[in-house]
Enzyme design. Sequence first.
Site, PDB file in Angstrom:
ATOM      1  N   ASN A 280       0.860  -1.178   0.000  1.00  0.00           N
ATOM      2  CA  ASN A 280       0.000   0.000   0.000  1.00  0.00           C
ATOM      3  C   ASN A 280       0.900   1.233   0.000  1.00  0.00           C
ATOM      4  O   ASN A 280       1.522   1.543   1.011  1.00  0.00           O
ATOM      5  CB  ASN A 280      -0.894  -0.038   1.256  1.00  0.00           C
TER       6      ASN A 280
ATOM      7  N   LYS B 119       0.044   4.289  -0.328  1.00  0.00           N
ATOM      8  CA  LYS B 119      -0.625   5.450   0.288  1.00  0.00           C
ATOM      9  C   LYS B 119      -0.436   6.715  -0.578  1.00  0.00           C
ATOM     10  O   LYS B 119      -0.329   6.611  -1.793  1.00  0.00           O
ATOM     11  CB  LYS B 119      -0.129   5.658   1.723  1.00  0.00           C
TER      12      LYS B 119
ATOM     13  N   HIS C 283      -9.719   0.308   4.828  1.00  0.00           N
ATOM     14  CA  HIS C 283      -8.429   0.534   5.484  1.00  0.00           C
ATOM     15  C   HIS C 283      -8.662   1.421   6.713  1.00  0.00           C
ATOM     16  O   HIS C 283      -9.475   2.343   6.678  1.00  0.00           O
ATOM     17  CB  HIS C 283      -7.449   1.194   4.511  1.00  0.00           C
TER      18      HIS C 283
ATOM     19  N   GLU D  88      -7.058   3.811   7.938  1.00  0.00           N
ATOM     20  CA  GLU D  88      -6.879   5.258   7.734  1.00  0.00           C
ATOM     21  C   GLU D  88      -8.149   5.854   7.121  1.00  0.00           C
ATOM     22  O   GLU D  88      -8.515   7.000   7.412  1.00  0.00           O
ATOM     23  CB  GLU D  88      -5.642   5.521   6.860  1.00  0.00           C
TER      24      GLU D  88
ATOM     25  N   GLU E 126      -5.371  -6.014  10.106  1.00  0.00           N
ATOM     26  CA  GLU E 126      -4.428  -4.933  10.377  1.00  0.00           C
ATOM     27  C   GLU E 126      -4.782  -4.263  11.699  1.00  0.00           C
ATOM     28  O   GLU E 126      -5.641  -3.366  11.730  1.00  0.00           O
ATOM     29  CB  GLU E 126      -4.480  -3.896   9.255  1.00  0.00           C
TER      30      GLU E 126
ATOM     31  N   GLY F 251       1.896   1.741  10.762  1.00  0.00           N
ATOM     32  CA  GLY F 251       2.732   2.931  10.665  1.00  0.00           C
ATOM     33  C   GLY F 251       3.377   3.331  11.975  1.00  0.00           C
ATOM     34  O   GLY F 251       3.925   4.423  12.101  1.00  0.00           O
TER      35      GLY F 251
ATOM     36  N   SER G 247       3.197  -2.579  10.259  1.00  0.00           N
ATOM     37  CA  SER G 247       4.644  -2.436  10.526  1.00  0.00           C
ATOM     38  C   SER G 247       5.462  -3.671  10.160  1.00  0.00           C
ATOM     39  O   SER G 247       6.459  -3.974  10.818  1.00  0.00           O
ATOM     40  CB  SER G 247       4.891  -2.047  11.996  1.00  0.00           C
TER      41      SER G 247
HETATM   42  C1  PEP Z   1      -0.949  -0.315   5.823  1.00  0.00           C
HETATM   43  O1  PEP Z   1      -1.038   0.871   5.547  1.00  0.00           O
HETATM   44  O2  PEP Z   1      -1.799  -1.112   5.423  1.00  0.00           O
HETATM   45  C2  PEP Z   1       0.184  -0.761   6.638  1.00  0.00           C
HETATM   46  C3  PEP Z   1       0.203  -1.994   7.053  1.00  0.00           C
HETATM   47  O3  PEP Z   1       1.178   0.179   6.907  1.00  0.00           O
HETATM   48  P1  PEP Z   1       2.584  -0.079   7.660  1.00  0.00           P
HETATM   49  O4  PEP Z   1       3.172  -1.331   7.077  1.00  0.00           O
HETATM   50  O5  PEP Z   1       3.381   1.142   7.376  1.00  0.00           O
HETATM   51  O6  PEP Z   1       2.262  -0.269   9.108  1.00  0.00           O
END
Ligand code: PEP
Length: 255
Positions: free
Chosen positions: A8, A10, A91, A93, A161, A167, A207
């Site tokens: 992703n 972003k 997601h 976010e 997630e 993040g 992460s």
């Molecule tokens: C994501 O945005 O789906 C994600 C898992 O981000 P990160 O790996 O940066 O935590």
Amino acid sequence: MSRILAGNWKMNLTIAEARTLLRAIGDAATSLTTVVFPAATAVAALAGERRPTDPRIGIQNCHAEPKGAFTGEISAEMAKDSGAEFALVGHSERRRLFCESDQIVQAKLRAVWRAGLRPVLCVGETLAERERRETRDVLERQLTRTLDGAQPRAPLWVAYEPVWAIGTGVVATADEVAEAHAWVLETLSRLRMGSAAGHPPVLYGGSVDPKNAPALAAIAEVDGFLVGGASLKAESFLAIGEALLKAEHRPSTVD
Ligand code: PEP
């Protein structure tokens, strides 16, 4: 199907930068199923140019309606028209920063299916919910509400997630991931999502990096990763892919 490595990107990368990254990943010609989610502005260019070894292309978001007076929005049909094959839906976010409720996520899922895209449905609990020991309830509620009325055999990938791990550099432990994935699988089976061939693949995201990927990749219930920050560099993204390829993994049957 092989295990899945999804990135992703972003709100990052110009079209030129996205093209360079796509090519660097494609040059590695990994045997994993790879998908990337660039910014919407880069989808048509990347989808139009992609070589067979390049990752497949998805959209990060879409509107639930096929067209109309929704300034600034993109429909699932438009994403499909620009060459996307996948769509992220729900997601955290989007849920947190853009106030997307389960009801909105459900409408977007339907739109994605209507347009002929494959959704990657993201679910996960916040830190407060985990501390209140509500993880199972949250996952069950998100899956039940958003998949209500879905065709059992509809194309679907799910990404677990945990919001507190996205993040932040804080990664869930292997036990936490295994337990949450087992619960997601149990819930999907109760909702009758899947086919005789197996259940929808369930990815872990939060992460993931080259250091923690080997331990996470060894978890039987993990069918792949959805990677944010570490997907922005070919080196780290491919190192995570290596971990998936090398792990001693007994895959659960996936669709
Ligand atoms: C994501 O945005 O789906 C994600 C898992 O981000 P990160 O790996 O940066 O935590």
